[in-house]
Design a protein around this motif. Structure first.
Motif, PDB file in Angstrom:
ATOM      1  N   ARG A 122       0.657  -4.799 -26.021  1.00  0.00           N
ATOM      2  CA  ARG A 122      -0.365  -4.439 -25.026  1.00  0.00           C
ATOM      3  C   ARG A 122      -0.983  -3.090 -25.418  1.00  0.00           C
ATOM      4  O   ARG A 122      -0.283  -2.129 -25.746  1.00  0.00           O
ATOM      5  CB  ARG A 122       0.262  -4.335 -23.638  1.00  0.00           C
TER       6      ARG A 122
ATOM      7  N   GLU B 258      -4.654  -0.233 -25.066  1.00  0.00           N
ATOM      8  CA  GLU B 258      -5.757   0.255 -24.256  1.00  0.00           C
ATOM      9  C   GLU B 258      -6.728   1.024 -25.141  1.00  0.00           C
ATOM     10  O   GLU B 258      -6.334   1.569 -26.183  1.00  0.00           O
ATOM     11  CB  GLU B 258      -5.248   1.165 -23.131  1.00  0.00           C
TER      12      GLU B 258
ATOM     13  N   TYR C  64      -7.681   1.567 -30.424  1.00  0.00           N
ATOM     14  CA  TYR C  64      -6.806   1.161 -29.328  1.00  0.00           C
ATOM     15  C   TYR C  64      -5.405   1.691 -29.603  1.00  0.00           C
ATOM     16  O   TYR C  64      -4.977   1.786 -30.761  1.00  0.00           O
ATOM     17  CB  TYR C  64      -6.774  -0.366 -29.187  1.00  0.00           C
TER      18      TYR C  64
ATOM     19  N   THR D 229      -4.455  -7.485 -25.303  1.00  0.00           N
ATOM     20  CA  THR D 229      -3.271  -7.914 -26.047  1.00  0.00           C
ATOM     21  C   THR D 229      -3.631  -8.170 -27.504  1.00  0.00           C
ATOM     22  O   THR D 229      -4.647  -8.826 -27.796  1.00  0.00           O
ATOM     23  CB  THR D 229      -2.697  -9.209 -25.438  1.00  0.00           C
TER      24      THR D 229
ATOM     25  N   ARG E 194      -7.698  -2.892 -20.801  1.00  0.00           N
ATOM     26  CA  ARG E 194      -6.512  -3.171 -21.610  1.00  0.00           C
ATOM     27  C   ARG E 194      -6.558  -4.597 -22.154  1.00  0.00           C
ATOM     28  O   ARG E 194      -7.306  -5.443 -21.663  1.00  0.00           O
ATOM     29  CB  ARG E 194      -5.250  -2.944 -20.787  1.00  0.00           C
TER      30      ARG E 194
ATOM     31  N   ALA F 213      -0.335   0.591 -24.705  1.00  0.00           N
ATOM     32  CA  ALA F 213      -0.565   0.870 -23.284  1.00  0.00           C
ATOM     33  C   ALA F 213       0.721   1.201 -22.543  1.00  0.00           C
ATOM     34  O   ALA F 213       0.674   1.550 -21.359  1.00  0.00           O
ATOM     35  CB  ALA F 213      -1.251  -0.335 -22.631  1.00  0.00           C
TER      36      ALA F 213
ATOM     37  N   GLY G  18     -11.021  -6.086 -19.367  1.00  0.00           N
ATOM     38  CA  GLY G  18     -10.161  -5.002 -19.815  1.00  0.00           C
ATOM     39  C   GLY G  18      -9.967  -3.934 -18.751  1.00  0.00           C
ATOM     40  O   GLY G  18      -9.931  -4.228 -17.573  1.00  0.00           O
TER      41      GLY G  18
ATOM     42  N   GLU H  71       3.103  -0.933 -21.812  1.00  0.00           N
ATOM     43  CA  GLU H  71       3.509  -2.077 -21.003  1.00  0.00           C
ATOM     44  C   GLU H  71       4.394  -3.005 -21.840  1.00  0.00           C
ATOM     45  O   GLU H  71       4.359  -2.964 -23.076  1.00  0.00           O
ATOM     46  CB  GLU H  71       2.283  -2.855 -20.518  1.00  0.00           C
TER      47      GLU H  71
END
Length: 312
Positions: A280, A282, A295, A229, A227, A298, A225, A300
């Motif tokens: 995605r 983080e 989480y 999925t 990050r 992110a 990580g 992305e």
């Protein structure tokens, strides 16, 4: 080596059918009910279906509050939430008029005061709510049977008990071992680590010290990580007890970059309806927490399905 007390608790709530409702409500009213089977046996506690034939049972009868001990064992050091605080005997008592035995506590001064075949009677609790604890315990009894014959009962009471909550709780001390201790130490420093299997090369998070697939010992620490999925998810709409999180919220499987399997995590910072497979995300750390609190997106582009399909 780390260790910590751990409590696993699950209060199980269930509704009652007509037989169990009548039995528990009867205890509240100092009345013990059984159920008669087609072959004439009287089962106490009553059940809704004949254990021998699976036939539905509804023929309620009242039995006595005195009975006979059929077998017993001694509890020299009662744990919390036992029926009695002082040492006592666990006994199976066949109440007068019943053909099966009821498990409960017998209040006697020592193991020498209890024997198979001894006569006992119910000691009712001072306050009764419609639970098995309305029988405080059994006590020795030398008199005649208080109800030598069973009598039919319609099972009807005012304000019947319709549901019960049964607490299930396990208290123990958890010791994570060397591999997970290193993992927890890394988490305290906001690093997420796993261990790589030398045979299949998968990275397991959290590490177990051994590959669950190959059975091979693992020692190579790998940082993954932070990050990852979202591989799959669910929307939680029922608030958990003692959990200070408003519903609805999303709980997801998250495949961290570099990990060989997905872990669990809560998704926040985005409406529930916008969470999707491939998103995605983080981690977000709060205060001195040893784990990510949740989480968040992110920022992305979504991951292609082929990059995480093997981790579903």
């Amino acid at each position: 080596m780390l260790s910590a007390p751990l409590v696993v608790e699950f209060p199980f709530t269930r509704s009652l059918g007509p037989v169990q409702s009548a039995f528990l409500t009867g205890l509240r009213e100092r009345t013990v009910l059984g159920v008669r089977t087609a072959d004439g046996r009287v089962l106490v506690p009553p059940v809704e279906y004949d254990p021998a034939t699976a036939e539905e049972l509804r023929d309620l009868v009242q039995v006595g509050s005195t009975g006979t001990v059929t077998t017993w064992s001694w509890d020299p050091a009662p744990r919390p939430n036992r029926p009695l605080r002082t040492p006592f005997a666990w006994v199976l008592v066949r109440l007068d008029g019943a053909d099966t035995a009821l498990l409960h506590a017998l209040d006697v001064p020592g193991p020498g005061a209890v024997r198979t075949g001894m006569r006992v009677r119910i000691r009712w609790a001072a306050e009764r709510t419609g639970a098995i604890t309305d029988i405080a315990c059994f006590e020795p009894y030398e008199g005649p049977a208080e109800r030598p014959h069973v009598t039919p009962h319609d099972g009807l009471f005012a304000d019947p008990v319709t549901g019960i909550t049964t607490p299930a709780r396990l208290d123990y001390t958890y010791t994570p071992g060397h591999a997970q201790s290193r993992h927890l130490d890394a988490l305290a420093r906001h690093r997420i680590t796993g261990e790589r299997c030398p045979a299949c090369r998968k990275v397991y998070v959290p590490p177990r010290g051994v590959c669950p697939t190959c059975g091979t010992a693992t020692a190579e620490e790998v940082e993954v990580g932070p990050r990852g999925t979202v591989t799959t998810f669910c929307v939680v709409n029922i608030k958990a007890r003692h959990l200070d999180i408003d519903v609805p919220y999303v709980y997801a499987h998250i495949a961290l970059d570099g990990a060989g399997l997905a872990l669990h995590g809560r998704i926040a910072g985005i409406p529930c309806e916008q969470v999707r497979m491939g998103l995605r995300v983080e981690p977000v750390w709060t205060g001195d927490g040893r784990h990510p609190d949740h989480y968040r997106p992110a920022g992305e582009p979504d991951a292609a399905y082929d990059t995480y399909k093997d981790l579903l």
